[in-house]
Write a protein that holds these residues in place. Structure first.
Motif, short mmCIF file in Angstrom:
data_model
loop_
_atom_site.label_atom_id
_atom_site.label_comp_id
_atom_site.label_asym_id
_atom_site.label_seq_id
_atom_site.Cartn_x
_atom_site.Cartn_y
_atom_site.Cartn_z
N ARG A 61 0.98 -1.08 -0.27
CA ARG A 61 0.05 0.05 -0.04
C ARG A 61 1.03 1.35 0.04
O ARG A 61 0.63 2.57 -0.38
N ALA A 62 2.09 1.38 0.79
CA ALA A 62 2.86 2.61 0.76
C ALA A 62 3.15 2.31 -0.64
O ALA A 62 3.95 3.31 -0.93
N ILE A 63 3.87 1.85 -1.35
CA ILE A 63 4.69 1.82 -2.72
C ILE A 63 3.78 2.38 -3.32
O ILE A 63 4.20 3.49 -4.19
N HIS A 64 2.10 1.72 -3.61
CA HIS A 64 1.03 2.54 -4.44
C HIS A 64 1.35 4.36 -3.66
O HIS A 64 0.78 4.92 -5.06
N ASP A 65 1.03 4.04 -2.79
CA ASP A 65 0.96 5.61 -2.18
C ASP A 65 1.62 6.38 -2.49
O ASP A 65 1.70 7.63 -3.03
N GLY A 66 3.04 5.78 -2.20
CA GLY A 66 3.64 6.87 -3.22
C GLY A 66 4.40 6.61 -4.38
O GLY A 66 4.54 8.53 -4.80
N TYR A 67 3.51 6.62 -5.65
CA TYR A 67 3.52 5.97 -6.74
C TYR A 67 2.73 7.20 -7.49
O TYR A 67 2.91 8.37 -7.91
N LEU A 68 1.41 6.97 -6.81
CA LEU A 68 0.45 8.56 -6.54
C LEU A 68 0.80 9.56 -6.20
O LEU A 68 0.48 11.09 -7.46
N GLN A 69 2.08 9.85 -5.26
CA GLN A 69 2.30 11.10 -5.15
C GLN A 69 3.50 11.94 -6.13
O GLN A 69 3.17 12.82 -6.87
N GLN A 70 4.37 10.73 -6.78
CA GLN A 70 4.70 11.46 -7.73
C GLN A 70 4.60 11.37 -9.31
O GLN A 70 4.54 12.57 -9.67
N GLU A 71 3.36 11.00 -9.56
CA GLU A 71 2.57 11.45 -10.20
C GLU A 71 1.72 12.49 -10.35
O GLU A 71 1.65 13.41 -11.36
N GLU A 72 1.39 12.75 -9.21
CA GLU A 72 0.93 13.57 -8.83
C GLU A 72 1.40 15.05 -9.51
O GLU A 72 1.32 16.39 -10.52
N LEU A 73 3.03 14.96 -8.93
CA LEU A 73 4.00 16.15 -8.99
C LEU A 73 4.60 16.30 -10.25
O LEU A 73 4.61 17.56 -10.91
N LYS A 74 3.76 14.83 -11.25
CA LYS A 74 4.75 15.12 -12.56
C LYS A 74 3.01 16.19 -13.39
O LYS A 74 3.02 16.49 -14.67
N GLY A 75 1.97 16.34 -12.45
CA GLY A 75 1.11 16.75 -13.23
C GLY A 75 -0.42 15.72 -13.95
O GLY A 75 -1.46 15.69 -14.24
N ASN A 76 -0.35 14.73 -13.22
CA ASN A 76 -1.20 13.16 -13.48
C ASN A 76 -2.19 13.26 -12.51
O ASN A 76 -1.91 12.80 -11.40
N GLN A 77 -3.20 13.67 -11.98
CA GLN A 77 -4.37 13.45 -11.58
C GLN A 77 -4.83 12.74 -10.86
O GLN A 77 -4.65 11.60 -11.84
N PRO A 78 -4.90 12.06 -9.86
CA PRO A 78 -5.62 11.17 -9.33
C PRO A 78 -7.16 10.51 -10.02
O PRO A 78 -7.81 11.62 -10.65
#
Length: 204
Positions: A61-78
């Motif tokens: 779960r932590a790995i996926h949460d980290g992935y979501l944060q990195q993608e959001e920083l790139k501008g990819n919205q949840p």
């Protein structure tokens, strides 16, 4: 007696309440207890994720949460793709990919003579690898990723084709065909391991 020395004192308490809370609040407002750190064992280790899920599920779960944060920083919205969603909404095959990555963390760490323990040390999430260790672990992570993709039926292809399951990164880590950008992705994955573990209640 220890106040004027560089020694840092860590005190394990049952809970982060009472005396622990008082000292932590005092330290925030003054430098009276700047070398004294108290942490509650119950808060640090008795988490619902650790009780109701296996350890590797919490880390996944932590790995996926980290992935979501990195993608959001790139501008990819949840919600903009099927995998940019909370863990509970993630397709099962993608959950399994995260679980496989979590399962491999211990194996990689043992390659550099490290191990995983329940979180007990203040600042355990700030652990950093030496550059040479990052390179060793990044190569192992890439090897793990390749093995996982091959088990799913993927093969090397100069141009990625999801329908035919062809991927240009299915080569050895030291292969010239693997770009520096792709290697950096593996290195960043390794750099995040202490944070993944800490958020799930573990440390290196």
């Amino acid at each position: 007696r220890m106040r004027h020395t560089p020694v840092r004192i860590l005190v394990r308490m049952n809970e982060e309440k009472g005396l622990a809370s008082l000292i932590q609040e005092t330290r925030r407002n003054t430098n009276l207890f700047d070398k004294l750190f108290l942490f509650g064992l119950m808060e640090r280790t008795c988490k619902l994720d650790l009780i109701y899920n296996s350890s590797h599920e919490a880390i996944s779960r932590a790995i996926h949460d980290g992935y979501l944060q990195q993608e959001e920083l790139k501008g990819n919205q949840p919600g903009s793709s099927s995998i940019l969603v909370p863990w509970d909404c993630l397709p099962e095959d993608y959950k399994e990919m995260n679980r496989t990555q979590a399962d491999g963390i211990g194996t990689k760490l043992r390659a550099i003579h490290c191990d995983i323990l329940p979180w007990s040390e203040y600042g355990g999430d700030k652990f950093t690898f030496a550059p040479a260790e990052i390179e060793i672990l990044a190569a192992l992570e890439h090897e793990r990723w390749c093995a996982q993709k091959q088990l799913q039926g993927w093969k090397y292809g100069a141009i990625r084709n999801d329908r035919l399951k062809l991927h240009p990164c299915l080569v050895q880590y030291d292969d010239p065909r693997l770009s520096e950008e792709e290697k950096e992705k593996d290195r960043n994955t390794i750099r995040q391991i202490p944070l993944y573990l800490a958020s799930a209640g573990y440390q290196i």
